[in-house]
Design an enzyme around this catalytic site. Structure first.
Site, PDB file in Angstrom:
ATOM      1  NE  ARG A 123      -3.771  -2.199   2.170  1.00 36.25           N
ATOM      2  CZ  ARG A 123      -4.698  -2.705   3.329  1.00 36.25           C
ATOM      3  NH1 ARG A 123      -4.466  -2.527   4.490  1.00 36.25           N
ATOM      4  NH2 ARG A 123      -5.728  -3.453   2.780  1.00 36.25           N
ATOM      5  NE  ARG A 187       2.486  -1.448  -4.969  1.00 36.66           N
ATOM      6  CZ  ARG A 187       1.589  -0.777  -5.772  1.00 36.66           C
ATOM      7  NH1 ARG A 187       1.756  -0.707  -7.129  1.00 36.66           N
ATOM      8  NH2 ARG A 187       0.432  -0.108  -5.058  1.00 36.66           N
ATOM      9  CB  SER A 277      20.889  30.226   8.851  1.00 34.88           C
ATOM     10  OG  SER A 277      21.385  30.369  10.018  1.00 34.88           O
ATOM     11  CE  LYS A 283      24.555  29.206   4.946  1.00 33.57           C
ATOM     12  NZ  LYS A 283      24.586  28.465   6.197  1.00 33.57           N
ATOM     13  CG  ASN A 285      21.476  26.572   4.745  1.00 30.30           C
ATOM     14  OD1 ASN A 285      22.621  26.728   4.517  1.00 30.30           O
ATOM     15  ND2 ASN A 285      20.759  27.003   6.029  1.00 30.30           N
ATOM     16  NE  ARG A 316       6.610 -18.960  13.886  1.00 33.18           N
ATOM     17  CZ  ARG A 316       5.630 -18.911  14.567  1.00 33.18           C
ATOM     18  NH1 ARG A 316       5.207 -20.082  14.620  1.00 33.18           N
ATOM     19  NH2 ARG A 316       5.192 -17.720  15.328  1.00 33.18           N
TER      20      ARG A 316
END
Length: 460
Positions: A123, A187, A277, A283, A285, A316
């Protein structure tokens, strides 16, 4: 069971995940999957004639996640070592008396939890694959747009030779396409788990194989030829695909972060208000690059845990199985966040061709030393040509130093040297390689994503 109300989930988990994938990973999603498995188990038994259809439908009616408390189940799970035992107890109490003997019929806790984790992964892979598709589309646009945008290729951290930004983006694209293909294949093959106490399906007698087939069909999962209680290859395949996805996204993020360095300045992440920042107002970033890189660096440890846990005892495991649950969910979580942030990062990437060209020209033609040596090699031999060009490269003006070499002037004119120092003439098959990457992308886009199991609770 993991508690979704923990402070770390509220404060930190959003930095590494993405809402559409995480919606399939939380406590409610896992509880829903566990109940879907119990409903499918009852219906499979009824299909095989082992229990009354009315009992199966009564069990399925009570397999609604809203009527159970994940937090209470998580507390109760500690006594048994897994959450299935208290859930089965509550489900048994919830159904009518005539259906109670048939709750969890023929299964063991591992059957239910393994199948539920397969279902959760399937899912969550839906939105994850969509994010990967978006990231690949963005990389393909960059490759097409910048097929001929010259830039410096870098090896071992140093400027090396000319390339194109289109080829760099094409490399990113192929990594994303390969990651998407692997995840889609895994999947499609994720199996349901059903073996009973020791993998013999003893409770079902000779009807065991029929029950297994019907059980997997009700869940929309693959049917395993044998129980895989201690044969963990399905989860290892999933872990490898997720780890590969994180590596592909991490490579892109690392490249973007390096290219966005102030001294390089060849790209920048887009996004108004992002990258600030707390201390430095100037800044900007590369936040997505940073967060994807962080996810990629966490991935190998989680993959390693799943592989370390995979050699399990007899029929197991005593601890190995239990060690898998949270690392697996964390891997899916990280992969979802990395795919989403990579898609956003590439879709909004600010590419700066002028800065790329300036950096390419900054060494005065030194990046074309290989090209000059290649032109000289037929006349002087490879070693002599290499030595001559290396001598010239050690002088302040590379072009002038080349033209001052008598051995070079005996074989190359000034126009020949200038042609060799043109970066556009030393790109080899770059355009062709970009086209190959785009062709691979188009071929992959034409292949439909595999269908998978139900995305909601199994309905009565």
């Amino acid at each position: 069971m993991r508690q979704s109300s923990s402070p770390s989930e509220a404060l930190l988990r959003g930095l590494s995940g993405t809402p559409d994938v995480d919606a399939e990973l939380g406590d409610h999603a896992l509880l829903r999957a566990l109940l879907d498995v119990e409903a499918a188990l009852a219906r499979a038994g009824a299909d095989a004639g082992l229990l009354p259809a009315s009992a199966a439908e009564e069990i399925a009616r009570q397999c609604r996640a809203g009527r159970y408390d994940p937090a209470a189940l998580g507390v109760a799970a500690e006594a048994a070592g897994n959450p299935v035992v208290p859930l089965v107890r509550e489900l048994t109490a919830a159904v009518g008396e005539s259906a109670r003997p048939w709750v969890h019929h023929g299964a063991t806790s591992q059957d239910v939890l393994d199948s539920a984790l397969s279902l959760v992964a399937v899912r969550a892979a839906g939105p994850l694959l969509r994010q990967l598709t978006d990231a690949a589309e963005a990389a393909a646009r960059l490759a097409r747009t910048h097929r001929d945008t010259l830039m410096t290729a870098r090896t071992l951290g140093q400027q090396a030779a000319p390339t194109t930004f289109g080829l760099k983006a094409a490399g990113w694209l192929v990594g994303l396409v390969e990651a998407r293909t692997r995840l889609d294949q895994v999947r499609a093959g994720l199996p349901a788990q059903l073996g009973g106490a020791v993998g013999t399906l003893a409770t079902y007698g000779t009807a065991g194989p029929v029950v297994v087939e019907r059980f997997a069909a009700h869940l929309g999962l693959a049917a395993s030829p044998l129980p895989w209680h201690t044969r963990r290859q399905p989860l290892l395949d999933l872990a490898s695909a997720l780890g590969g996805l994180l590596a592909a996204a991490g490579k892109i993020a690392l490249d973007v972060g390096l290219l966005a360095q102030t001294e390089v300045g060849e790209v920048a992440e887009a996004g108004e208000g992002r990258g600030g920042s707390s201390a430095m107002p100037h800044k900007r970033n590369p936040v997505d690059s940073v967060l994807v890189t962080a996810a990629a660096r966490r991935g190998p440890g989680l993959v390693g845990t799943l592989f370390a846990a995979a050699a399990q005892e007899h029929e197991r495991a005593a601890g190995g199985w239990h060690a898998e649950w949270e690392p697996l969910l964390d891997l899916v979580h990280l992969a979802g966040g990395a795919a989403a942030r990579t898609a956003r990062m590439l879709a909004g990437l600010d590419v700066r061709p002028q800065r790329m060209r300036a950096n390419l020209d900054s060494t005065g033609g030194l990046l074309l030393a290989e090209a000059v040596a290649a032109r000289l090699a037929p006349a002087l031999g490879r070693a002599a040509a290499h030595d001559l060009v290396r001598r010239a490269a050690g002088r302040p003006d590379f072009r002038a130093a080349l033209l001052a070499e008598a051995d070079l002037r005996a074989h190359l004119s000034e126009a020949d040297v200038d042609a060799a120092l043109d970066p556009a003439g030393w790109l080899g098959s770059a355009r062709h390689l970009v086209d190959r990457a785009l062709d691979l992308h188009r071929e992959a886009a034409r292949r439909p994503v595999t269908s998978a199991g139900p995305h909601r609770e199994v309905q009565p």
